[in-house]
Design a protein around this motif. Structure first.
Motif, PDB file in Angstrom:
ATOM      1  N   MET A   1       1.008  -1.212   0.035  1.00 41.25           N
ATOM      2  CA  MET A   1       0.174  -0.147  -0.133  1.00 41.25           C
ATOM      3  C   MET A   1       0.772   1.386  -0.032  1.00 41.25           C
ATOM      4  N   VAL A   2       1.741   1.148   0.860  1.00 46.77           N
ATOM      5  CA  VAL A   2       2.809   2.384   0.984  1.00 46.77           C
ATOM      6  C   VAL A   2       3.564   2.529  -0.286  1.00 46.77           C
ATOM      7  N   VAL A   3       4.100   1.249  -0.866  1.00 43.40           N
ATOM      8  CA  VAL A   3       4.873   1.297  -2.108  1.00 43.40           C
ATOM      9  C   VAL A   3       3.948   1.824  -3.120  1.00 43.40           C
ATOM     10  N   GLU A   4       2.726   1.604  -3.142  1.00 43.95           N
ATOM     11  CA  GLU A   4       1.888   2.106  -4.456  1.00 43.95           C
ATOM     12  C   GLU A   4       1.778   3.649  -4.114  1.00 43.95           C
ATOM     13  N   GLU A   5       1.393   4.167  -2.859  1.00 41.76           N
ATOM     14  CA  GLU A   5       1.316   5.583  -2.704  1.00 41.76           C
ATOM     15  C   GLU A   5       2.567   6.143  -3.045  1.00 41.76           C
ATOM     16  N   LEU A   6       3.657   5.597  -2.538  1.00 44.96           N
ATOM     17  CA  LEU A   6       5.056   6.505  -3.194  1.00 44.96           C
ATOM     18  C   LEU A   6       5.322   6.510  -4.868  1.00 44.96           C
ATOM     19  N   ARG A   7       4.736   5.392  -5.414  1.00 46.41           N
ATOM     20  CA  ARG A   7       4.710   5.068  -6.830  1.00 46.41           C
ATOM     21  C   ARG A   7       3.861   6.462  -7.369  1.00 46.41           C
ATOM     22  N   GLU A   8       2.836   6.947  -6.488  1.00 50.98           N
ATOM     23  CA  GLU A   8       1.881   7.830  -6.999  1.00 50.98           C
ATOM     24  C   GLU A   8       2.452   9.203  -6.837  1.00 50.98           C
ATOM     25  N   ILE A   9       3.081   9.433  -5.808  1.00 50.99           N
ATOM     26  CA  ILE A   9       3.937  10.561  -5.418  1.00 50.99           C
ATOM     27  C   ILE A   9       4.994  10.622  -6.364  1.00 50.99           C
ATOM     28  N   GLU A  10       5.920   9.832  -6.766  1.00 49.43           N
ATOM     29  CA  GLU A  10       6.729   9.868  -7.593  1.00 49.43           C
ATOM     30  C   GLU A  10       6.277  10.218  -8.922  1.00 49.43           C
ATOM     31  N   LYS A  11       5.025   9.538  -9.296  1.00 48.08           N
ATOM     32  CA  LYS A  11       4.558  10.086 -10.815  1.00 48.08           C
ATOM     33  C   LYS A  11       4.098  11.716 -10.743  1.00 48.08           C
ATOM     34  N   ALA A  12       3.504  11.917  -9.536  1.00 49.08           N
ATOM     35  CA  ALA A  12       2.972  13.608  -9.467  1.00 49.08           C
ATOM     36  C   ALA A  12       4.297  14.462  -9.500  1.00 49.08           C
ATOM     37  N   MET A  13       5.374  13.959  -8.845  1.00 50.02           N
ATOM     38  CA  MET A  13       6.632  14.832  -8.601  1.00 50.02           C
ATOM     39  C   MET A  13       7.479  14.845 -10.014  1.00 50.02           C
ATOM     40  N   GLY A  14       7.341  13.761 -10.677  1.00 51.06           N
ATOM     41  CA  GLY A  14       7.835  13.736 -12.154  1.00 51.06           C
ATOM     42  C   GLY A  14       7.171  14.674 -12.983  1.00 51.06           C
ATOM     43  N   LYS A  15       5.943  14.704 -12.746  1.00 50.64           N
ATOM     44  CA  LYS A  15       5.463  15.687 -13.653  1.00 50.64           C
ATOM     45  C   LYS A  15       5.637  17.111 -13.353  1.00 50.64           C
ATOM     46  N   ALA A  16       5.661  17.388 -11.650  1.00 57.27           N
ATOM     47  CA  ALA A  16       5.821  18.754 -11.371  1.00 57.27           C
ATOM     48  C   ALA A  16       7.376  19.204 -11.763  1.00 57.27           C
ATOM     49  N   ALA A  17       8.221  18.291 -11.676  1.00 61.99           N
ATOM     50  CA  ALA A  17       9.434  18.754 -12.043  1.00 61.99           C
ATOM     51  C   ALA A  17       9.515  19.025 -13.646  1.00 61.99           C
ATOM     52  N   LYS A  18       8.732  18.415 -14.516  1.00 61.66           N
ATOM     53  CA  LYS A  18       8.898  18.575 -15.725  1.00 61.66           C
ATOM     54  C   LYS A  18       8.061  20.235 -16.151  1.00 61.66           C
ATOM     55  N   VAL A  19       7.148  20.277 -15.463  1.00 58.14           N
ATOM     56  CA  VAL A  19       6.210  21.647 -15.583  1.00 58.14           C
ATOM     57  C   VAL A  19       7.141  22.575 -15.115  1.00 58.14           C
ATOM     58  N   ILE A  20       7.611  22.625 -14.008  1.00 60.19           N
ATOM     59  CA  ILE A  20       8.348  23.815 -13.276  1.00 60.19           C
ATOM     60  C   ILE A  20       9.848  23.905 -14.016  1.00 60.19           C
ATOM     61  N   GLY A  21      10.403  22.838 -14.542  1.00 62.17           N
ATOM     62  CA  GLY A  21      11.691  22.915 -15.284  1.00 62.17           C
ATOM     63  C   GLY A  21      11.463  23.671 -16.501  1.00 62.17           C
ATOM     64  N   SER A  22      10.395  23.115 -17.130  1.00 63.05           N
ATOM     65  CA  SER A  22      10.067  23.741 -18.583  1.00 63.05           C
ATOM     66  C   SER A  22       9.968  25.412 -18.260  1.00 63.05           C
ATOM     67  N   ILE A  23       9.124  25.772 -17.386  1.00 61.25           N
ATOM     68  CA  ILE A  23       8.946  27.144 -17.134  1.00 61.25           C
ATOM     69  C   ILE A  23      10.443  27.873 -16.951  1.00 61.25           C
ATOM     70  N   LEU A  24      10.998  27.161 -16.071  1.00 59.51           N
ATOM     71  CA  LEU A  24      12.338  27.861 -15.781  1.00 59.51           C
ATOM     72  C   LEU A  24      13.535  27.923 -16.943  1.00 59.51           C
ATOM     73  N   GLU A  25      13.389  26.835 -17.707  1.00 63.24           N
ATOM     74  CA  GLU A  25      14.160  26.953 -18.804  1.00 63.24           C
ATOM     75  C   GLU A  25      13.621  28.054 -19.794  1.00 63.24           C
ATOM     76  N   PHE A  26      12.701  28.202 -20.016  1.00 62.88           N
ATOM     77  CA  PHE A  26      11.744  29.318 -20.767  1.00 62.88           C
ATOM     78  C   PHE A  26      12.235  30.447 -20.220  1.00 62.88           C
ATOM     79  N   LEU A  27      12.059  30.715 -18.861  1.00 62.50           N
ATOM     80  CA  LEU A  27      12.461  32.158 -18.352  1.00 62.50           C
ATOM     81  C   LEU A  27      14.124  32.508 -17.985  1.00 62.50           C
ATOM     82  N   GLY A  28      14.596  31.192 -18.198  1.00 64.58           N
ATOM     83  CA  GLY A  28      16.080  30.922 -17.831  1.00 64.58           C
ATOM     84  C   GLY A  28      17.059  32.239 -18.176  1.00 64.58           C
TER      85      GLY A  28
END
Lengths: 127, 135
Positions: free
Chosen positions: A1-28
């Motif tokens: 159960m915890v492992v599944e939840e961690l997988r979900e967080i990992e997915k959400a964080m992967g997406k967050a990193a992509k969005v924020i990285g793309s904005i910072l690269e654009f503004l960079g």
């Protein structure tokens, strides 16, 4: 159960990193400097850079740490500090994007005005 | 038209051209020095040489065949004539680039808004965990 939840967080964080990285690269490259010149504002939580954009995440004890955006997709410590600071990061990025949008609109207005002012001369030239 | 009248007209033209040069320099500098121009050009599928802007750091140039320094349109009659002929193209190209920057900024803002919605449950959990730790 915890492992599944961690997988979900990992997915959400992967997406967050992509969005924020793309904005910072654009503004960079230069907009941050423009904003600093025009509004005398230094970004506090984000350090955009072409190659490796970073977040400035406060550490316990009043210290700060530069964390590459990609780390929030895999490093648990970075994820925790990112979640704690996300509202501030969000506000800062949104403010920068708002200001950039405002600057673009100002330039568009100026260009339209110029085209209107030059229209009579351009007509004479065509004739 | 009398010579005196022509001089007055030329003075007027000089003023208009000075305003035009200032406006263009500001936009070109903004686009090429302050916004990631390569991103914008790629997204807008614009080749900078289509009308021809030179965006090396330093003076701002526009060019069709010959390289004109933008500020020359305030005093050089040949530059003024060349500028008049090219202005519709220049204006179109700059406007499409500004449109593109606006579009990119809007997309980034939308992505950021979507992200905060998606992360809200985790952020709430993070806050709750912090409260419990504080207790």
């Amino acid at each position: 159960m915890v492992v599944e939840e961690l997988r979900e967080i990992e997915k959400a964080m992967g997406k967050a990193a992509k969005v924020i990285g793309s904005i910072l690269e654009f503004l960079g490259r230069e907009p941050i400097r423009t904003l600093k010149w025009e509004k005398d504002k230094e970004p506090k939580y984000c350090r955009p850079h072409n190659i490796n954009p970073k977040l400035i995440l406060p550490m316990p004890g009043g210290m700060e740490e530069e964390v590459p955006v990609g780390d929030i997709a895999r490093d648990l410590g970075a994820i925790v500090r990112f979640i704690e600071n996300f509202p501030k990061i969000y506000r800062e990025l949104m403010e920068i994007l708002d200001l950039l949008e405002e600057l673009v609109k100002e330039r568009k207005r100026a260009l339209k005005e110029l085209a209107d002012e030059l229209a009579p001369i351009l007509v004479v030239e065509e004739l | 038209m009398t010579k005196a009248r022509i001089i007055v007209e030329l003075e007027e033209l000089k003023k208009v051209m000075a305003a035009a040069a200032k406006c263009l320099e500001d936009i070109i500098e903004f686009l090429f020095h302050h916004v990631p121009a390569d991103v914008v050009l790629k997204e807008a599928r614009i080749t900078p040489k289509r009308v021809g802007f030179s965006f090396d750091y330093g003076p701002v140039f526009y060019t069709k065949k010959e390289k004109w320094k933008v500020s020359r349109i305030t005093y050089d009659i040949d530059a003024i004539i060349g500028f008049m002929r090219t202005f519709p193209d220049i204006s179109r190209e700059l406007m499409s680039m500004l449109d593109c920057v606006e579009k990119i900024v809007k997309e980034k803002k939308a992505a950021l808004k979507k992200l905060i919605d998606e992360l809200t449950p985790i952020l709430v959990l993070g806050e709750m965990a912090g409260d419990e730790e504080a207790r």
